[in-house]
Design an enzyme around this catalytic site. Sequence first.
Site, PDB file in Angstrom:
ATOM      1  N   LYS A  91     -48.833 -23.618  37.067  1.00  0.00           N
ATOM      2  CA  LYS A  91     -49.599 -23.749  38.316  1.00  0.00           C
ATOM      3  C   LYS A  91     -48.735 -24.159  39.503  1.00  0.00           C
ATOM      4  CE  LYS A  91     -51.427 -28.171  36.644  1.00  0.00           C
ATOM      5  NZ  LYS A  91     -51.030 -27.935  35.241  1.00  0.00           N
ATOM      6  N   PHE A  92     -47.530 -24.664  39.236  1.00  0.00           N
ATOM      7  CA  PHE A  92     -46.653 -25.021  40.363  1.00  0.00           C
ATOM      8  C   PHE A  92     -45.600 -23.950  40.631  1.00  0.00           C
ATOM      9  CE2 PHE A  92     -48.210 -29.218  38.890  1.00  0.00           C
ATOM     10  CZ  PHE A  92     -49.011 -29.470  39.992  1.00  0.00           C
ATOM     11  N   HIS A  93     -45.762 -22.801  40.002  1.00  0.00           N
ATOM     12  CA  HIS A  93     -44.866 -21.666  40.235  1.00  0.00           C
ATOM     13  C   HIS A  93     -45.409 -20.876  41.419  1.00  0.00           C
ATOM     14  CE1 HIS A  93     -42.608 -17.998  39.490  1.00  0.00           C
ATOM     15  NE2 HIS A  93     -41.954 -18.586  38.510  1.00  0.00           N
TER      16      HIS A  93
ATOM     17  N   ASN B 251     -43.431  -9.452  25.970  1.00  0.00           N
ATOM     18  CA  ASN B 251     -42.884 -10.089  27.167  1.00  0.00           C
ATOM     19  C   ASN B 251     -41.576 -10.773  26.804  1.00  0.00           C
ATOM     20  OD1 ASN B 251     -43.502 -10.801  30.046  1.00  0.00           O
ATOM     21  ND2 ASN B 251     -43.130 -12.856  29.249  1.00  0.00           N
ATOM     22  N   GLU B 252     -40.517 -10.352  27.470  1.00  0.00           N
ATOM     23  CA  GLU B 252     -39.226 -11.027  27.349  1.00  0.00           C
ATOM     24  C   GLU B 252     -38.855 -11.360  25.897  1.00  0.00           C
ATOM     25  OE1 GLU B 252     -39.580 -14.307  30.097  1.00  0.00           O
ATOM     26  OE2 GLU B 252     -38.985 -13.051  31.785  1.00  0.00           O
TER      27      GLU B 252
ATOM     28  N   CYS C  92     -37.451 -18.563   8.458  1.00  0.00           N
ATOM     29  CA  CYS C  92     -38.408 -18.770   7.369  1.00  0.00           C
ATOM     30  C   CYS C  92     -38.058 -17.896   6.153  1.00  0.00           C
ATOM     31  CB  CYS C  92     -39.820 -18.461   7.863  1.00  0.00           C
ATOM     32  SG  CYS C  92     -40.122 -16.695   8.059  1.00  0.00           S
TER      33      CYS C  92
ATOM     34  N   CYS D 154     -42.841 -15.076  14.305  1.00  0.00           N
ATOM     35  CA  CYS D 154     -41.816 -14.678  13.347  1.00  0.00           C
ATOM     36  C   CYS D 154     -41.835 -13.152  13.321  1.00  0.00           C
ATOM     37  CB  CYS D 154     -42.130 -15.237  11.961  1.00  0.00           C
ATOM     38  SG  CYS D 154     -41.187 -14.377  10.696  1.00  0.00           S
TER      39      CYS D 154
ATOM     40  N   ARG E 227     -46.686 -20.053  23.960  1.00  0.00           N
ATOM     41  CA  ARG E 227     -46.596 -18.596  23.845  1.00  0.00           C
ATOM     42  C   ARG E 227     -45.318 -18.247  23.098  1.00  0.00           C
ATOM     43  NH1 ARG E 227     -44.835 -16.393  29.890  1.00  0.00           N
ATOM     44  NH2 ARG E 227     -43.173 -17.868  30.210  1.00  0.00           N
TER      45      ARG E 227
ATOM     46  N   CYS F  36     -38.125 -14.163   6.786  1.00  0.00           N
ATOM     47  CA  CYS F  36     -36.908 -13.730   7.475  1.00  0.00           C
ATOM     48  C   CYS F  36     -35.734 -13.667   6.500  1.00  0.00           C
ATOM     49  CB  CYS F  36     -36.573 -14.671   8.632  1.00  0.00           C
ATOM     50  SG  CYS F  36     -37.623 -14.359  10.062  1.00  0.00           S
TER      51      CYS F  36
ATOM     52  N   GLU G   4     -40.176  -8.843  37.646  1.00  0.00           N
ATOM     53  CA  GLU G   4     -40.573 -10.198  38.037  1.00  0.00           C
ATOM     54  C   GLU G   4     -39.453 -10.843  38.827  1.00  0.00           C
ATOM     55  OE1 GLU G   4     -41.569 -12.890  34.881  1.00  0.00           O
ATOM     56  OE2 GLU G   4     -42.605 -11.355  33.734  1.00  0.00           O
TER      57      GLU G   4
HETATM   58  C1  GAL Z   1     -40.941 -15.241  33.105  1.00  0.00           C
HETATM   59  C2  GAL Z   1     -42.174 -14.854  32.314  1.00  0.00           C
HETATM   60  C3  GAL Z   1     -43.432 -14.991  33.153  1.00  0.00           C
HETATM   61  C4  GAL Z   1     -43.437 -16.327  33.843  1.00  0.00           C
HETATM   62  C5  GAL Z   1     -42.177 -16.442  34.677  1.00  0.00           C
HETATM   63  C6  GAL Z   1     -42.118 -17.728  35.468  1.00  0.00           C
HETATM   64  O1  GAL Z   1     -39.855 -15.509  32.286  1.00  0.00           O
HETATM   65  O2  GAL Z   1     -42.085 -13.528  31.864  1.00  0.00           O
HETATM   66  O3  GAL Z   1     -44.570 -14.858  32.321  1.00  0.00           O
HETATM   67  O4  GAL Z   1     -43.491 -17.335  32.895  1.00  0.00           O
HETATM   68  O5  GAL Z   1     -41.083 -16.416  33.815  1.00  0.00           O
HETATM   69  O6  GAL Z   1     -40.888 -17.874  36.136  1.00  0.00           O
END
Ligand code: GAL
Length: 673
Positions: free
Chosen positions: A361-363, A152-153, A163, A118, A114, A166, A312
């Site tokens: 998946k382990f988060h 996102n972030e 490149c 650019c 993800r 840029c 988050e």
């Molecule tokens: C953030 C991100 C989320 C997820 C999370 C896991 O930085 O925005 O999508 O990846 O971390 O900790």
Amino acid sequence: MPETSPRGLARLAFGGDYNPEQWPETVWQDDVRLMREAGVTMVSVGIFSWALLEPAPGEYDFGWLDRVLGLLHENGIRVDLGTPTVVPPVWFYRDHPEALPVTAEGVRHEFGSRGAICHSNADYRAAAANITTRLAERYADHPALAMWHVHNEYGVPVSACYCDSCAAHFRRWLATTYGTVDVVNAAWGTAFWGQRYASFEDVNPPRATPTVGNPGQALDYKRFADATMRENFCAERDILHRLAPGVPVTTNFMTALSQCDSVDYWAWGREVDIVTNDHYLITDGRRTHVNLAMAADLTRSVGAGAPWILLEHSTSGINWQPRNPAKAPGQMARNSLAHVARGSEGAMFFQWRQSRRGAEKFHSAMVPHGGTDTRVWREVVELGASLDSLAALRGTRTEADVAVLWDWHSWWAQNLAWRPSEDADARERADAFYEALYDRHLTVDFAHPETDLSAYPLVVAPALYLMTEAAADNLRAYVENGGTLVVSYFSGIVDEHDAVHEGACPGALRDVLGLTVEEFSPLLQGESVRLTGPDGCGLGGDVWTEFVVPRGAETVWTYVDGLAAGHPAVTRHRLGEGAAWYVSTRLGQEGLDALLARAAQDAGIAPRADLPRDVEVVRRSGGTGSYLFAINHTAVDAKVPLETSGTELLTGERAAGRLAVPAGAVRVVRLDG
Ligand code: GAL
């Protein structure tokens, strides 16, 4: 005018990233039933869904999202709707491979993760604008829509691309910023090593070079990359504002994450309607709740003190560090409520339901693999109830005692190559000073060095290597007018182009501090020096020493040994109505505490000897009253003195005198009157 809190949300935000596309629709019914059970009020949807929403160029499938939003709305859950522009679909890259970012070494990233973007790429910009427009047209009037979550972030995992497009964009940025290439030559000092440019066409991004490149160029490239990401955010935001007037727009920040050093959140804070942040516990052996408090304070500060939203954090372990411990019982609530104490209007998580597949998946999640018969789920339900009982504090603001100066541009400059010592780490000093202030139970606002500081009796500058004339003037006026300033070493050295200020160091601060520094004398690893002074005996420093020559300042502590022996290590300069302290070595926590004790005395800030270490006490106040948060991070019961009686909102009990805060617990008292 866009609203500045989620539309239609009458409670604190509680929920998380909801990724229903990872699950069969039969699971969705279970999701909303459990969301209601936990008291979820808002979820973030669609952040990574571009490939599903536009499966082929110009072909759209909004059916599943219609059904999800409808279901959430029927169940009274508000939606923070993502624009999915952080992951363009594979067909987009097949048609536009040049939109994949290139590293400074010339390696082009591949599709399959993800954030491979650019930000200068015109095709990416057009495609992002198109999907954003489609979403806004379809959902602007949807009754579940509370706010927009753009991208996102920004800044991770790719902070800059090198490149050719840029390069062209960088030249345009330089032309706009500087006017002529000769001004660029002067700013970057290209006379050095024969780097002079005859035309903008010759200028490139700071790609891999045989040895160290031009620092002015590198610093400007940071600014350019940040500005370019912000252009893309603003483009999406403007579409959303136009098509969905009034609905607030945010993008999730990561204010205090040192790996995310590519974004100037002071500038971003001015562009969003609501500041939101993501925070994860970094388990590097330090006290995680201190870093959390710092992140929350910084987030509030980049939004000028306004309420913000924690978008988050984690219910338990994360999965992207080498070792990822689970949270201890009660730790999640302490974390969540500490963010609320410091200005967040809620506590949201990554993510709602723990994935079975994919990289995360382990988060941990709100609904773990083990379902509802789990500690995490029980604590999630409990937290939902706690947040529900705190709804009245919406709109109140956290009260701060002191300001800490923070400037991402200075950090970028200090982190460039070939400095006197790579151990002189700006972020390390910011963390260390913050920790010392936290341990003195002082609540911190962060401030840009050019902003009005007159509200703060004490201002601390842990590391401000880069300092503009405007910032220096601001600090001088602050002290002259009665403020107390504490400055740590290697501050006030260069201007905005990384050029050393004229005359003796620290050029920008000589007169404020009443001293000059003849030479820096960094220490080797493992070396340390001893200091002496009124209460400095037994204290020491490491990493850095200097040959300080007082020119008006009084010496408080002196170096006992090392090359700087006999020189002042800590000084105090009376200037106008105020005082400016300077420390020229890296003090440990004990030394910082001794220094801050004296500076706090100058500032008229009384010590909080009545509060135990790691019992965090923070106040929010405003329209609906005054709320005192007491968070006990220790394993023993504590008592916190109350100025007035009140009602404890999590238990409903009356509180007066000394508030009992059991080990590991949180108490929130709405003070009477
Ligand atoms: C953030 C991100 C989320 C997820 C999370 C896991 O930085 O925005 O999508 O990846 O971390 O900790």
